[in-house]
Design a protein around this motif. Sequence first.
Motif, short mmCIF file in Angstrom:
data_model
loop_
_atom_site.label_atom_id
_atom_site.label_comp_id
_atom_site.label_asym_id
_atom_site.label_seq_id
_atom_site.Cartn_x
_atom_site.Cartn_y
_atom_site.Cartn_z
N GLY A 1 72.15 39.55 80.92
CA GLY A 1 71.71 40.70 80.94
C GLY A 1 69.98 40.32 81.00
O GLY A 1 69.43 39.03 81.29
N ALA A 2 69.33 41.12 81.24
CA ALA A 2 67.65 41.10 81.41
C ALA A 2 67.27 40.26 80.40
O ALA A 2 67.30 40.37 79.33
N ARG A 3 66.40 39.50 80.99
CA ARG A 3 65.69 38.59 79.81
C ARG A 3 66.48 37.83 78.86
O ARG A 3 66.11 37.73 77.76
N TRP A 4 67.72 37.39 79.16
CA TRP A 4 68.73 36.78 78.17
C TRP A 4 68.00 35.42 77.61
O TRP A 4 68.20 35.02 76.26
N TRP A 5 67.22 34.74 78.44
CA TRP A 5 66.50 33.53 77.62
C TRP A 5 65.48 33.84 76.61
O TRP A 5 65.44 32.80 75.93
N ILE B 1 68.49 25.00 86.45
CA ILE B 1 67.62 25.13 85.17
C ILE B 1 68.12 26.20 84.26
O ILE B 1 67.98 25.71 83.13
N ASP B 2 68.57 27.20 84.80
CA ASP B 2 69.32 28.00 83.41
C ASP B 2 70.37 27.44 82.81
O ASP B 2 70.49 27.70 81.76
N TRP C 1 56.82 32.36 79.30
CA TRP C 1 56.17 33.30 80.30
C TRP C 1 56.50 32.78 81.82
O TRP C 1 56.53 34.07 82.53
N CYS C 2 56.65 31.70 81.92
CA CYS C 2 56.85 31.43 83.59
C CYS C 2 58.18 32.18 83.81
O CYS C 2 58.41 32.46 85.11
N ARG C 3 59.30 31.88 82.99
CA ARG C 3 60.59 32.69 83.27
C ARG C 3 60.54 33.90 83.35
O ARG C 3 60.97 34.97 84.23
N ASN C 4 59.80 34.67 82.64
CA ASN C 4 59.46 35.99 82.55
C ASN C 4 59.08 36.36 83.96
O ASN C 4 59.32 37.50 84.52
N ALA C 5 57.74 35.76 84.23
CA ALA C 5 57.13 35.96 85.62
C ALA C 5 58.14 35.97 86.77
O ALA C 5 58.13 36.80 87.65
N LEU C 6 58.79 34.90 86.78
CA LEU C 6 59.82 34.59 87.72
C LEU C 6 60.76 35.65 87.96
O LEU C 6 61.37 36.03 89.05
N ALA C 7 61.45 36.05 86.77
CA ALA C 7 62.23 37.39 86.91
C ALA C 7 61.46 38.62 87.23
O ALA C 7 62.21 39.48 88.06
N GLY C 8 60.18 38.89 87.40
CA GLY C 8 59.57 40.06 87.82
C GLY C 8 59.49 39.78 89.20
O GLY C 8 59.39 40.93 89.93
N VAL C 9 59.12 38.67 89.56
CA VAL C 9 58.87 38.53 91.12
C VAL C 9 60.28 38.30 92.18
O VAL C 9 60.17 38.28 93.19
#
Length: 108
Positions: free
Chosen positions: A65-69, A47-48, A20-28
């Motif tokens: 691409g988007a949300r590859w993680w 980190i990636d 969730w934290c990586r998703n949130a970071l991608a959003g902001v």
Amino acid sequence: MDEVEEGYSWCAPELSHDLWCRNALAGVWPLLPSRVRAIRQPELDGIDVRYRSATIPWPDRPEEGARWWTWRVPRRLEIEAAEQRDPDWPLGWEMMPFPRPASMEVVT
């Protein structure tokens, strides 16, 4: 990140939750001032890189691409001996839509 590198000991749904934290970071990230992004980008890139090294991509999924993680699984899973029911996925991972990659290590 350390736990994924050392051996992830939770189930597949928990990994999705932990991201969730990586998703949130991608959003902001796009909303941050460019100066802040420029300063922090090397840290995020590092980190990636660690995450890519500690994980394996899903078959037939793009590695960029988007949300590859979200389309990667830990390279090393730590489980209790009783949780390994067959030679494929351990308990908590059996819902994965592909066979366990040979490069994935399951340790007890």
